[in-house]
Write a protein that holds these residues in place. Structure first.
Motif, PDB file in Angstrom:
ATOM      1  N   TYR A 142     -33.732  85.979  20.102  1.00  0.00           N
ATOM      2  CA  TYR A 142     -34.688  86.653  19.214  1.00  0.00           C
ATOM      3  C   TYR A 142     -35.739  85.715  18.633  1.00  0.00           C
ATOM      4  N   LEU A 143     -35.346  84.502  18.218  1.00  0.00           N
ATOM      5  CA  LEU A 143     -36.272  83.640  17.496  1.00  0.00           C
ATOM      6  C   LEU A 143     -37.463  83.235  18.353  1.00  0.00           C
ATOM      7  N   PHE A 144     -37.261  83.115  19.657  1.00  0.00           N
ATOM      8  CA  PHE A 144     -38.335  82.698  20.554  1.00  0.00           C
ATOM      9  C   PHE A 144     -38.839  83.846  21.437  1.00  0.00           C
ATOM     10  N   TYR A 183     -44.398  84.620  10.970  1.00  0.00           N
ATOM     11  CA  TYR A 183     -44.232  84.009  12.292  1.00  0.00           C
ATOM     12  C   TYR A 183     -44.377  85.055  13.398  1.00  0.00           C
ATOM     13  N   PHE A 184     -43.710  86.178  13.252  1.00  0.00           N
ATOM     14  CA  PHE A 184     -43.782  87.223  14.279  1.00  0.00           C
ATOM     15  C   PHE A 184     -45.208  87.735  14.437  1.00  0.00           C
ATOM     16  N   MET A 185     -45.876  87.976  13.318  1.00  0.00           N
ATOM     17  CA  MET A 185     -47.223  88.557  13.366  1.00  0.00           C
ATOM     18  C   MET A 185     -48.228  87.602  14.009  1.00  0.00           C
ATOM     19  N   ASN A 186     -48.015  86.314  13.879  1.00  0.00           N
ATOM     20  CA  ASN A 186     -48.948  85.335  14.446  1.00  0.00           C
ATOM     21  C   ASN A 186     -48.518  84.821  15.816  1.00  0.00           C
ATOM     22  N   THR A 187     -47.412  85.340  16.319  1.00  0.00           N
ATOM     23  CA  THR A 187     -46.932  84.935  17.635  1.00  0.00           C
ATOM     24  C   THR A 187     -46.990  86.097  18.616  1.00  0.00           C
ATOM     25  N   ALA A 188     -46.608  87.281  18.151  1.00  0.00           N
ATOM     26  CA  ALA A 188     -46.680  88.464  19.013  1.00  0.00           C
ATOM     27  C   ALA A 188     -48.126  88.786  19.370  1.00  0.00           C
ATOM     28  N   THR A 212     -41.991  82.170  23.519  1.00  0.00           N
ATOM     29  CA  THR A 212     -41.839  81.703  24.899  1.00  0.00           C
ATOM     30  C   THR A 212     -41.538  82.832  25.875  1.00  0.00           C
ATOM     31  N   PHE A 213     -40.809  83.869  25.452  1.00  0.00           N
ATOM     32  CA  PHE A 213     -40.557  84.978  26.373  1.00  0.00           C
ATOM     33  C   PHE A 213     -41.838  85.747  26.660  1.00  0.00           C
ATOM     34  N   PHE A 214     -42.654  85.998  25.634  1.00  0.00           N
ATOM     35  CA  PHE A 214     -43.932  86.679  25.857  1.00  0.00           C
ATOM     36  C   PHE A 214     -44.823  85.869  26.790  1.00  0.00           C
ATOM     37  N   ARG A 215     -44.823  84.537  26.619  1.00  0.00           N
ATOM     38  CA  ARG A 215     -45.631  83.685  27.501  1.00  0.00           C
ATOM     39  C   ARG A 215     -45.116  83.735  28.938  1.00  0.00           C
ATOM     40  N   LEU A 216     -43.796  83.768  29.104  1.00  0.00           N
ATOM     41  CA  LEU A 216     -43.225  83.896  30.445  1.00  0.00           C
ATOM     42  C   LEU A 216     -43.669  85.209  31.086  1.00  0.00           C
ATOM     43  N   GLU A 217     -43.621  86.293  30.327  1.00  0.00           N
ATOM     44  CA  GLU A 217     -44.032  87.595  30.857  1.00  0.00           C
ATOM     45  C   GLU A 217     -45.500  87.592  31.282  1.00  0.00           C
ATOM     46  N   GLU A 218     -46.341  86.974  30.472  1.00  0.00           N
ATOM     47  CA  GLU A 218     -47.770  86.903  30.818  1.00  0.00           C
ATOM     48  C   GLU A 218     -47.978  86.142  32.125  1.00  0.00           C
ATOM     49  N   ARG A 269     -43.830  77.395  19.396  1.00  0.00           N
ATOM     50  CA  ARG A 269     -44.740  77.324  18.253  1.00  0.00           C
ATOM     51  C   ARG A 269     -44.035  76.771  17.022  1.00  0.00           C
ATOM     52  N   LEU A 270     -42.761  77.011  16.898  1.00  0.00           N
ATOM     53  CA  LEU A 270     -42.000  76.415  15.803  1.00  0.00           C
ATOM     54  C   LEU A 270     -41.754  74.945  16.117  1.00  0.00           C
ATOM     55  N   LEU A 271     -42.421  74.081  15.390  1.00  0.00           N
ATOM     56  CA  LEU A 271     -42.219  72.628  15.416  1.00  0.00           C
ATOM     57  C   LEU A 271     -42.624  71.957  16.729  1.00  0.00           C
ATOM     58  N   ALA A 272     -43.313  72.698  17.618  1.00  0.00           N
ATOM     59  CA  ALA A 272     -43.779  72.134  18.897  1.00  0.00           C
ATOM     60  C   ALA A 272     -42.639  71.448  19.648  1.00  0.00           C
ATOM     61  N   SER A 273     -41.457  72.063  19.638  1.00  0.00           N
ATOM     62  CA  SER A 273     -40.278  71.476  20.271  1.00  0.00           C
ATOM     63  C   SER A 273     -39.985  72.138  21.607  1.00  0.00           C
ATOM     64  N   LYS A 274     -39.349  71.398  22.488  1.00  0.00           N
ATOM     65  CA  LYS A 274     -38.950  71.926  23.795  1.00  0.00           C
ATOM     66  C   LYS A 274     -37.574  72.581  23.700  1.00  0.00           C
ATOM     67  N   GLY A 275     -37.271  73.397  24.714  1.00  0.00           N
ATOM     68  CA  GLY A 275     -35.990  74.084  24.736  1.00  0.00           C
ATOM     69  C   GLY A 275     -34.808  73.140  24.679  1.00  0.00           C
ATOM     70  N   LYS A 276     -34.909  72.001  25.377  1.00  0.00           N
ATOM     71  CA  LYS A 276     -33.797  71.039  25.397  1.00  0.00           C
ATOM     72  C   LYS A 276     -33.519  70.496  23.993  1.00  0.00           C
ATOM     73  N   GLU A 277     -34.580  70.343  23.179  1.00  0.00           N
ATOM     74  CA  GLU A 277     -34.415  69.820  21.821  1.00  0.00           C
ATOM     75  C   GLU A 277     -33.773  70.858  20.914  1.00  0.00           C
ATOM     76  N   TRP A 278     -34.133  72.134  21.112  1.00  0.00           N
ATOM     77  CA  TRP A 278     -33.499  73.194  20.329  1.00  0.00           C
ATOM     78  C   TRP A 278     -32.017  73.309  20.670  1.00  0.00           C
ATOM     79  N   VAL A 279     -31.685  73.245  21.960  1.00  0.00           N
ATOM     80  CA  VAL A 279     -30.274  73.336  22.352  1.00  0.00           C
ATOM     81  C   VAL A 279     -29.481  72.174  21.752  1.00  0.00           C
ATOM     82  N   ALA A 280     -30.035  70.968  21.820  1.00  0.00           N
ATOM     83  CA  ALA A 280     -29.349  69.811  21.238  1.00  0.00           C
ATOM     84  C   ALA A 280     -29.101  70.033  19.748  1.00  0.00           C
ATOM     85  N   GLY A 281     -30.103  70.577  19.049  1.00  0.00           N
ATOM     86  CA  GLY A 281     -29.944  70.832  17.624  1.00  0.00           C
ATOM     87  C   GLY A 281     -28.883  71.876  17.327  1.00  0.00           C
ATOM     88  N   ILE A 282     -28.813  72.912  18.150  1.00  0.00           N
ATOM     89  CA  ILE A 282     -27.822  73.966  17.955  1.00  0.00           C
ATOM     90  C   ILE A 282     -26.410  73.441  18.220  1.00  0.00           C
TER      91      ILE A 282
END
Length: 539
Positions: A185-187, A116-121, A191-197, A230-243
């Protein structure tokens, strides 16, 4: 050499806090052991083929943060495992999970996280999950974690960060999404790299503009609201709800956060509770809660034009992002009412209330009738728009509207402010981009045009199939975010047995996890949405 060691600032870069905690020195030591494990043997040379040397430090911190997450019970990675299992009835893609222990460390987790890291970074090259260097690195890294598993301390600060007070308002809820997408760390490589770009682009475009901070804040807000991981094409709100879990009082509230509407509004008045707005492009009315807006005293004149973003949270509309006022401007109003893009900002509200599914069904039936029973047509590039226009005309004919009904629809459009003479419509010529393309009717969104992927379809009605280009076109079909997942799956359902890529090549290994990969590659476009904009609706 200094660069051979990971320092505390490197480790803190992946943390949702700034000041060092009691356990950070312990995990920093683990980081350095993980880095050494990653670079043992011939694996080190392979890593440097794909990522920069400093990214090895980041990968070591990333893997150690995963280990810390499991030790501390912060529920980040375990939420991914649960959601993946809900979708696919197994904890992880790619790797055999016959012997897998929930909420513990597993070699399969390490392999997946390295992939995941190698294909996202980096995204220039796709690295197979079955690459030998991942297997070699996994063995070495897992040994480090296995030795530390029984003794590693919990980071109690982390667990508090990924919680929310029961009295929190929308901004408290939004801050947790921000923390998850941009400081976790997981994102981090996603998403953080995309924000920086995007921030770098904003700075380059704006230079020393006095509004730079406002532009950066707007960019962050937009990225937070719109980005899918990239993980599961989910939005931040959906990840927070899951957590938080489905027992939490905010679980449904997070899932129901609306899309953000950003655009021009007329100010129509206010009372003690709300500010009344009218979206100029669509004419839709909104009540903005004063709990979210500190500038209501500046709004005094009806039909003042304001530009702002709004989001619905717990059945109330909250201010979100930038805000500024404009004096009444007739040209701006006309441009907004004639802008499909501006109208599309509120499309999702129409899709809730109108029978969009029925409209799409009728359009699909008409397409099949028009195209000899098939949802796909392969056409020379310079004929694509001609085909599409003829289909639209055919569909309109199937509606069997009387002249009176046509005239009434046009009149409603004029009253709604929308009017575009035929001579102003632009016709796109794709022949400068490719020799051929295809038109596909996506039952979830409507007509779709795609280029440079015809050789992924060895079908009788495709005169443009070229075996030599087939693998390149398959990869484009699968990985290009502008092409829908539905079109990719049409290829797989109808063509996989005729394509060596899927019968004997690397694609054969991916078929069991193709949906996961389509979500990974097409993150923002995986969930197709109806391309229907309401114009001139009846009262």
């Amino acid at each position: 050499m200094k660069n051979n060691r990971i320092y505390i600032n490197d480790w803190l870069e992946l943390k949702p806090y700034e000041n060092q905690t009691l356990t950070d020195n312990y995990y920093l030591k683990i980081c350095n052991n993980v880095k050494q494990a990653l670079l043992l043997g011939k694996a080190s040379g392979v890593f440097y083929m794909y990522i920069e040397k400093e990214d090895i430090n980041l990968l070591a911190c990333f893997l150690t943060a995963w280990f810390e997450d499991l030790i501390s019970g912060t529920n980040i990675y375990n939420t991914f495992i649960r959601e993946h299992r809900k979708l696919y009835n197994k904890p992880l893609p790619f790797y055999n999970s016959g012997e897998y222990f929930d909420e513990e460390i597993n070699p399969q987790d390490v392999s997946f996280l390295i992939w995941y890291f190698m294909n996202t970074a980096q995204t220039e090259k796709f690295i197979s999950p079955y690459n030998e260097f991942i297997e070699l690195s996994t063995k070495n890294v897992f040994t480090v974690f296995d030795d530390a598993w029984d003794y590693a301390p919990e980071n109690k600060v982390l667990k508090n960060i990924y919680s929310i007070d029961s009295n929190a308002d929308y901004y408290g809820a939004r801050n947790l999404i921000d923390t998850l997408l941009f400081k976790t760390y997981l994102f981090f490589p996603d998403t953080f790299f995309r924000l920086e770009e995007k921030e770098a682009e904003v700075i380059e475009e704006s230079g020393m503009d006095e509004n730079l901070i406002m532009f950066l804040n707007e960019n962050r807000e937009s990225t937070l609201q719109n980005s899918c991981t990239r993980l599961l094409a989910s939005k931040g709100k959906e990840w927070v709800a899951g957590i938080l879990g489905n027992e939490h009082s905010f679980y449904e509230a997070y899932l129901n956060i609306s899309k953000r509407i950003r655009g021009f509004f007329f100010y129509k008045g206010q009372d003690e509770k709300d500010i009344f707005l009218e979206h100029i492009a669509s004419g839709k009315a909104f009540n903005l809660t004063k709990k979210s807006f500190d500038h209501s005293h500046n709004l005094t004149e009806t039909d003042t034009i304001v530009y702002m973003g709004i989001v619905q949270w717990k059945d109330e509309w909250w201010f979100s992002g930038v805000y500024f006022q404009n004096e009444f401007n007739a040209d701006l109003v006309l441009n907004e009412k004639n802008s499909f893009e501006s109208r599309q900002a509120v499309n999702f509200l129409d899709h809730r209330s109108e029978n969009v599914t029925e409209t799409l069904r009728k359009q699909h039936e008409a397409f099949l009738d028009f195209n000899n029973g098939l949802p796909i047509a392969f056409i020379a590039a310079d004929k694509l728009m001609d085909f599409n226009e003829k289909y639209i005309s055919y569909f309109n004919d199937t509606l069997k509207l009387t002249q009176k009904e046509i005239d009434e629809a046009r009149e409603r459009g004029r009253k709604d402010g929308f009017f575009r003479p035929d001579e102003e419509q632009e016709t796109t010529d794709f022949s400068s981009i490719a020799e051929s393309g295809l038109v596909f009717f996506n039952e979830k969104s409507g007509v779709e045009i795609a280029l440079e992927c015809n050789s992924a379809f060895p079908l009788p009605g495709n005169p443009f199939f070229d075996k030599e280009q087939s693998e390149d076109h398959i990869f484009r079909l699968l990985m290009d975010e502008s092409i829908s997942a539905e079109l990719a799956m049409y290829c797989i359902y109808h063509c996989k047995d005729k394509l060596p890529f899927f019968t004997e090549g690397t694609g054969k290994l991916y078929l069991n996890d193709i949906d996961f990969l389509l979500r990974f590659w097409k993150k923002e476009r995986y969930f197709a949405k109806p391309e229907i904009t309401a114009i001139g609706k009846e009262d």
